[in-house]
Write a protein that holds these residues in place. Structure first.
Motif, PDB file in Angstrom:
ATOM      1  N   TYR A   1       0.837  -1.201   0.000  1.00 26.59           N
ATOM      2  CA  TYR A   1       0.000   0.000   0.000  1.00 26.59           C
ATOM      3  C   TYR A   1       0.876   1.258   0.000  1.00 26.59           C
ATOM      4  N   GLN A   2       1.940   1.200   0.810  1.00 25.32           N
ATOM      5  CA  GLN A   2       2.835   2.366   0.881  1.00 25.32           C
ATOM      6  C   GLN A   2       3.575   2.584  -0.433  1.00 25.32           C
TER       7      GLN A   2
ATOM      8  N   GLU B   1       1.189   4.299  -2.722  1.00 26.20           N
ATOM      9  CA  GLU B   1       1.101   5.695  -2.302  1.00 26.20           C
ATOM     10  C   GLU B   1       2.317   6.491  -2.804  1.00 26.20           C
ATOM     11  N   ALA B   2       3.507   5.903  -2.633  1.00 27.22           N
ATOM     12  CA  ALA B   2       4.741   6.578  -3.067  1.00 27.22           C
ATOM     13  C   ALA B   2       4.751   6.748  -4.582  1.00 27.22           C
TER      14      ALA B   2
ATOM     15  N   ARG C   1       2.194   7.055  -6.466  1.00 29.68           N
ATOM     16  CA  ARG C   1       1.217   8.073  -6.813  1.00 29.68           C
ATOM     17  C   ARG C   1       1.808   9.465  -6.601  1.00 29.68           C
ATOM     18  N   GLN C   2       2.648   9.596  -5.587  1.00 31.61           N
ATOM     19  CA  GLN C   2       3.255  10.899  -5.338  1.00 31.61           C
ATOM     20  C   GLN C   2       4.365  11.209  -6.334  1.00 31.61           C
TER      21      GLN C   2
ATOM     22  N   ARG D   1      -9.218  -1.341  -2.705  1.00 28.77           N
ATOM     23  CA  ARG D   1      -8.266  -0.314  -2.262  1.00 28.77           C
ATOM     24  C   ARG D   1      -7.111  -0.149  -3.224  1.00 28.77           C
TER      25      ARG D   1
ATOM     26  N   MET E   1      -5.981   2.898  -5.724  1.00 30.07           N
ATOM     27  CA  MET E   1      -4.677   3.544  -5.564  1.00 30.07           C
ATOM     28  C   MET E   1      -3.842   3.461  -6.841  1.00 30.07           C
TER      29      MET E   1
END
Lengths: 121, 215
Positions: A63-64, A67-68, A70-71, A92, A96
């Motif tokens: 998940y992290q 997230e990374a 996506r950033q 989820r 993402m």
């Protein structure tokens, strides 16, 4: 030129199983990562046009990583490969930015179906 | 000190067993999520080979030292033999009734009933998931079936180190697999530990070697 793919899983055995499930004729160069931190490093080196990503990992989980990514610029097709078969987990990761979810134990047919669907093979 | 010497698992054996456990736990987590209608976070499985005298300290280390827990045990036998011990953190065991949609204060016996039910689901799904995988790659260890005893409460609201009294265990060493299931916003944690005696360690070693060879 072969396509750079990255296999991310804390289990060496799971990485091996996944690599064995890839279509043999697929022209790829394979890199491996044992956690999210290694995965992001490999991604930044351009080794992950396609990323096979486990969710449950120490240090930095799947998940992290999503997230990374996506950033950053999310310049990777992420296929999540997980033993977590809860529908919410699947929702989820798709929300993402993952393009697909494959459950463990990995099946050659399921994986090939997805790769065909996305036109990578 | 015991006289029996147990070889530790090799890195490859540990890794393969961890992956088998991980897949099995995914199924247990999914069953729990359906039962409680909540998203369940899964842990990375932890695997240790310990002397039985070290079990209380090991459990305290895995579960946490400063909390009270309740525990349910269920033994399994057949293809593998051992004990599944399901440990609930104190707030979690009280949150269960709430998660299951019961209103008001449940009596002690109904609460215990809930712990038994959830424990039964977790150990059944997890060990069942392991056996299913084992059946897929091995045929040489006899029919891969397990039978379970009825689950029973072994401790209520005690520190984790007091769940097991090593003097009452007839093994010298144990293989210990631990996974945990967390529901974050409900303060619920359940640890599923699977303990197997000396001969079980060797059996598991044979199974994972076969798994490794099959890949």
């Amino acid at each position: 030129m072969s396509l750079p793919i990255l296999v991310v899983d804390d289990s060496a055995m799971a990485r091996k199983m996944l690599i064995k499930s890839l279509p043999p004729e697929w022209d790829v160069s394979i890199a491996q990562a044992a956690n999210g931190i290694e995965a992001m490093a490999a991604y930044r080196e351009g080794k992950a046009a396609v990323m096979f990503l486990d969710l449950n990992m120490p240090e930095m989980d799947g998940y992290q990583v999503l997230e990374a990514l996506r950033q950053e610029d999310m310049n990777s097709m992420v296929i999540v490969v997980s033993a977590d078969i809860q529908p919410i987990a699947q929702e989820r990761v798709m929300a993402m930015g993952a393009i697909a979810f494959v459950k463990k134990p990995i099946s050659f047919d399921a994986l090939n179906e997805i790769l065909k669907q996305y036109g990578v093979i | 000190m015991s006289l029996t010497q147990i070889n530790p698992l090799t890195d490859d054996q540990r890794d393969a067993l961890q992956e088998l456990t991980n897949i099995a736990m995914g199924q247990a987590g999914s069953s729990l999520a359906m039962l409680l209608d909540a998203f369940v976070d899964l842990s990375v499985p932890r695997i240790r080979v310990v002397e039985v005298v070290e079990l209380p300290a090991t459990l305290a280390d895995l579960v946490g030292k400063n909390i009270l827990v309740s525990a349910v045990r269920q033994s399994f036998q057949g293809y593998l033999r051992g004990e599944a011990i399901i440990i609930f953190g104190e707030p979690g065991s009280h949150a269960l009734a709430d998660l299951m949609g019961y209103e008001g204060d449940l009596g002690e016996s109904s609460q215990a009933e809930l712990l038994l039910d959830v424990a039964n689901i977790l150990s059944g799904a997890c060990l069942g998931g392991m056996m299913e995988q084992i059946r897929n790659f091995t045929e040489t260890h006899g029919p891969a079936d397990l039978s379970f005893s009825m689950p029973s409460i072994m401790a209520r609201d005690v520190p984790a180190a007091q769940i097991i009294d090593p003097k009452k265990v007839q093994w010298t060493h144990s293989l210990l697999l631990e996974v945990n299931f967390t529901i974050k916003d409900r303060n619920f944690v359940a640890h599923l530990t699977m303990l197997m005696p000396e001969d079980g360690i060797e059996k598991i070693r044979g199974i994972v070697d076969e798994f490794i060879a099959a890949i």
